[in-house]
Design an enzyme around this catalytic site. Structure first.
Site, mmCIF file in Angstrom:
data_model
loop_
_atom_site.group_PDB
_atom_site.id
_atom_site.type_symbol
_atom_site.label_atom_id
_atom_site.label_comp_id
_atom_site.label_asym_id
_atom_site.label_seq_id
_atom_site.Cartn_x
_atom_site.Cartn_y
_atom_site.Cartn_z
ATOM 1 N N ALA A 168 16.733 -13.072 -20.682
ATOM 2 C CA ALA A 168 15.391 -13.024 -20.089
ATOM 3 C C ALA A 168 15.129 -11.741 -19.303
ATOM 4 O O ALA A 168 14.059 -11.125 -19.456
ATOM 5 C CB ALA A 168 15.197 -14.239 -19.191
ATOM 6 N N LYS A 269 25.417 -22.060 -29.445
ATOM 7 C CA LYS A 269 26.013 -20.760 -29.062
ATOM 8 C C LYS A 269 26.429 -20.760 -27.597
ATOM 9 O O LYS A 269 27.288 -19.966 -27.198
ATOM 10 C CB LYS A 269 25.075 -19.606 -29.406
ATOM 11 C CG LYS A 269 23.739 -19.574 -28.653
ATOM 12 C CD LYS A 269 23.779 -18.950 -27.292
ATOM 13 C CE LYS A 269 22.494 -19.199 -26.529
ATOM 14 N NZ LYS A 269 22.519 -18.714 -25.142
HETATM 15 P P1 NAD Z 1 16.851 -21.185 -14.953
HETATM 16 O O1 NAD Z 1 18.267 -21.140 -15.369
HETATM 17 O O2 NAD Z 1 16.270 -19.997 -14.280
HETATM 18 O O3 NAD Z 1 16.725 -22.512 -14.057
HETATM 19 C C1 NAD Z 1 16.035 -22.631 -12.910
HETATM 20 C C2 NAD Z 1 14.782 -23.448 -13.100
HETATM 21 O O4 NAD Z 1 15.074 -24.847 -12.973
HETATM 22 C C3 NAD Z 1 13.773 -23.106 -12.008
HETATM 23 O O5 NAD Z 1 12.482 -22.990 -12.532
HETATM 24 C C4 NAD Z 1 13.867 -24.318 -11.094
HETATM 25 O O6 NAD Z 1 12.675 -24.540 -10.390
HETATM 26 C C5 NAD Z 1 14.110 -25.421 -12.089
HETATM 27 N N1 NAD Z 1 14.622 -26.632 -11.478
HETATM 28 C C6 NAD Z 1 15.626 -26.752 -10.559
HETATM 29 N N2 NAD Z 1 15.776 -28.045 -10.212
HETATM 30 C C7 NAD Z 1 14.858 -28.751 -10.928
HETATM 31 C C8 NAD Z 1 14.522 -30.124 -11.026
HETATM 32 N N3 NAD Z 1 15.177 -31.052 -10.330
HETATM 33 N N4 NAD Z 1 13.541 -30.477 -11.867
HETATM 34 C C9 NAD Z 1 12.882 -29.563 -12.616
HETATM 35 N N5 NAD Z 1 13.151 -28.249 -12.562
HETATM 36 C C10 NAD Z 1 14.130 -27.845 -11.730
HETATM 37 O O7 NAD Z 1 15.926 -21.579 -16.194
HETATM 38 P P2 NAD Z 1 15.551 -20.685 -17.448
HETATM 39 O O8 NAD Z 1 16.406 -19.461 -17.539
HETATM 40 O O9 NAD Z 1 14.076 -20.499 -17.428
HETATM 41 O O10 NAD Z 1 16.012 -21.601 -18.666
HETATM 42 C C11 NAD Z 1 15.156 -22.482 -19.347
HETATM 43 C C12 NAD Z 1 15.653 -22.661 -20.763
HETATM 44 O O11 NAD Z 1 15.555 -21.402 -21.424
HETATM 45 C C13 NAD Z 1 17.131 -23.085 -20.881
HETATM 46 O O12 NAD Z 1 17.265 -24.061 -21.885
HETATM 47 C C14 NAD Z 1 17.850 -21.806 -21.296
HETATM 48 O O13 NAD Z 1 18.986 -22.037 -22.104
HETATM 49 C C15 NAD Z 1 16.764 -21.113 -22.088
HETATM 50 N N6 NAD Z 1 16.926 -19.643 -22.153
HETATM 51 C C16 NAD Z 1 17.243 -18.914 -21.055
HETATM 52 C C17 NAD Z 1 17.349 -17.542 -21.164
HETATM 53 C C18 NAD Z 1 17.697 -16.650 -19.999
HETATM 54 O O14 NAD Z 1 18.111 -15.501 -20.207
HETATM 55 N N7 NAD Z 1 17.504 -17.105 -18.768
HETATM 56 C C19 NAD Z 1 17.096 -16.921 -22.385
HETATM 57 C C20 NAD Z 1 16.754 -17.697 -23.478
HETATM 58 C C21 NAD Z 1 16.665 -19.070 -23.342
HETATM 59 P P1 13P Z 2 22.588 -17.751 -20.980
HETATM 60 O O1 13P Z 2 21.855 -19.003 -20.600
HETATM 61 O O2 13P Z 2 24.052 -17.924 -21.201
HETATM 62 O O3 13P Z 2 22.269 -16.609 -20.020
HETATM 63 O O4 13P Z 2 22.023 -17.276 -22.385
HETATM 64 C C1 13P Z 2 20.810 -16.651 -22.424
HETATM 65 C C2 13P Z 2 20.313 -16.691 -23.806
HETATM 66 O O5 13P Z 2 20.033 -17.736 -24.335
HETATM 67 C C3 13P Z 2 20.223 -15.397 -24.499
HETATM 68 O O6 13P Z 2 19.595 -15.531 -25.745
#
Ligand code: NAD
Ligand code: 13P
Length: 413
Positions: A168, A269
């Site tokens: 992200a 993954k």
């Molecule tokens: P994150 O790891 O930043 O998690 C924090 C989020 O969870 C915050 O918005 C927080 O407010 C929320 N949260 C905490 N407690 C909570 C509760 N009790 N109820 C509801 N929400 C709560 O989240 P993210 O990175 O946005 O990940 C979301 C999805 O996206 C995941 O499935 C992840 O695998 C996927 N993803 C993440 C990335 C990355 O690089 N961060 C990239 C691709 C996909």
């Molecule tokens: P992580 O949740 O391990 O940071 O992976 C991020 C992701 O999904 C990259 O594509």
């Protein structure tokens, strides 16, 4: 004619990044979308440190995260130092955020989605369409669901998936990347359409053709969704519109139909990334990491073929961003990889590193490893996936990283 209103459900590191992307695009495409995008924020109190650029000595107590986002156009906790578009509105009420939205983007850690979906039942437009950006799988006893289908069935809407090699922070900084969207709504049964239009109603109830095994048969089940047609005064929701909503000069989108492959790639993954972190943390270097990635990719494909064989396409794992490319980026700089590596280096648990290093962000790999393991145990298949088994056994202290060469000997020797 109507325009699509877009809501992002979730506002973490990736949630905020995706919200930035779609808000940039709704502004550029007023012919298709309402400009303002709602972003549901799990509300929390934030006390800004004195060195924050937003610190105000006359107001130095806790402030609501939504207030800070709407005032400064920055998610100071989960996506700091990135300016969010001013047409992106942070909303602490999920019911209010989704009201009248025809496009719902689900983007939050998978452990929280069940409660949110419960809150949304009956609150969304019945003809809305969803896209799940969640990386994980839903497991109950011996059943496994993709979040796209699980959300869709729970809310009675169709939900596709977006997943790719998408760290992200890099995308938020507008560094060039690509992603995969899977969108394959089932055909509607036109025979069911005719009698259900009431005078003045803008929607027609259409049902999925019951025998549409090809589209819906995952683990032998046929979808329970009664898909509602989009009213004719909305722009159609097809591959082109989703590409317009998500594609940016720095975020290239390929749209495919394999929802199972796209969803499984993103979920599985994360287990492999933990294994890569374990061997790297142990000091075994890039060759060991590559070996783990190779075996991990094989188990991902095997899992897809074994349990989602009717719909999954091997090429999705080997040719698309959501497969091998996501595996590579996640095993290079992802949080699961980094936390697993630190855990081994420090001799502490992955959960401890998650709590101390991620400032509230959540790992998905640890719970996915557990969920996939309990599903494989229930199906009597756990020994067919030695890498997935090694990861959960190391997380639970039943094995150590030093056991990995033996545990993987069948795939390696
Ligand atoms: P994150 O790891 O930043 O998690 C924090 C989020 O969870 C915050 O918005 C927080 O407010 C929320 N949260 C905490 N407690 C909570 C509760 N009790 N109820 C509801 N929400 C709560 O989240 P993210 O990175 O946005 O990940 C979301 C999805 O996206 C995941 O499935 C992840 O695998 C996927 N993803 C993440 C990335 C990355 O690089 N961060 C990239 C691709 C996909
Ligand atoms: P992580 O949740 O391990 O940071 O992976 C991020 C992701 O999904 C990259 O594509």
């Amino acid at each position: 004619s109507k325009k699509h209103k877009v809501t992002v459900v979730g506002s973490g590191n990736w949630g905020s990044t995706i919200a930035k992307i779609v808000a940039e695009n709704t502004k550029e495409h007023p012919e298709l979308f309402e400009e303002k995008v709602q972003m549901w924020v799990y509300e929390e109190d934030i006390t800004l440190p004195k060195d924050s650029k937003y610190y105000d000595s006359s107001n130095d107590g806790p402030q609501k995260l939504t207030t800070l986002i709407n005032k400064h156009h920055e998610n100071v906790k989960y996506l700091p130092n990135i300016t969010l578009p001013s047409n992106l509105i942070a909303n602490p009420s999920v019911e209010d955020a989704v009201a009248n939205s025809s496009i719902l983007i689900f983007n939050l850690p998978h452990q929280f989605i069940a409660r949110i979906c419960k809150q949304l039942e009956g609150k969304i437009l019945p003809f809305a369409r969803g896209i799940s950006c969640i990386k994980g799988v839903e497991v109950t006893s011996s059943e496994i669901s993709l979040f796209s289908e699980w959300i869709g069935e729970g809310l009675g809407i169709y939900c596709g998936a977006l997943s790719g090699a998408n760290i992200a922070n890099e995308i938020a900084a507008e560094k060039w990347s690509e992603t995969t969207i899977a969108y394959d709504p089932p055909p509607v049964d036109s025979r069911a359409a005719t009698p259900t239009v009431s005078p003045g109603a803008s929607q027609i109830n259409l049902t999925i053709t019951p025998a549409d095994e090809e589209h819906r048969d995952v683990l032998g089940r046929v979808s329970k969704i009664k898909l509602k047609a989009l009213p004719s005064d909305y722009p159609p929701l097809d591959h082109a519109v989703f590409k317009t909503l998500f594609h940016r000069p720095y975020f290239h989108v390929r749209v495919v139909s394999d929802v199972a492959g796209v969803s499984l790639g993103g979920a599985l993954k994360n287990i492999v990334a933990l294994a890569a972190g374990f061997v790297d943390g142990r000091g075994w270097g890039d060759n060991a990491k590559a070996a783990v990635m190779r075996v991990g990719l094989l188990e991902m494909v095997q899992f897809g073929k074994e349990f989602f064989g009717k719909t999954v396409n091997t090429g999705t794992f080997t040719e698309e961003s959501c497969g091998v490319a996501d595996l590579i980026t996640s095993c290079s700089g992802g949080r699961n990889f980094r936390c697993a590596k630190m855990a081994v280096e420090r001799g502490v648990s992955v959960e401890e590193v998650e709590a101390s290093e991620l400032n509230g962000q959540k790992l998905q790999g640890t719970s996915t490893a557990k969920e996939v393991n309990s599903f494989l145990l229930a199906r009597g298949k756990v020994d067919d996936y030695p890498l997935f088994k090694a990861v959960i056994d190391i997380l639970e202290g039943k094995n150590t990283v030093d056991d990995i060469p033996d545990l993987l000997s069948r795939q390696i020797d």
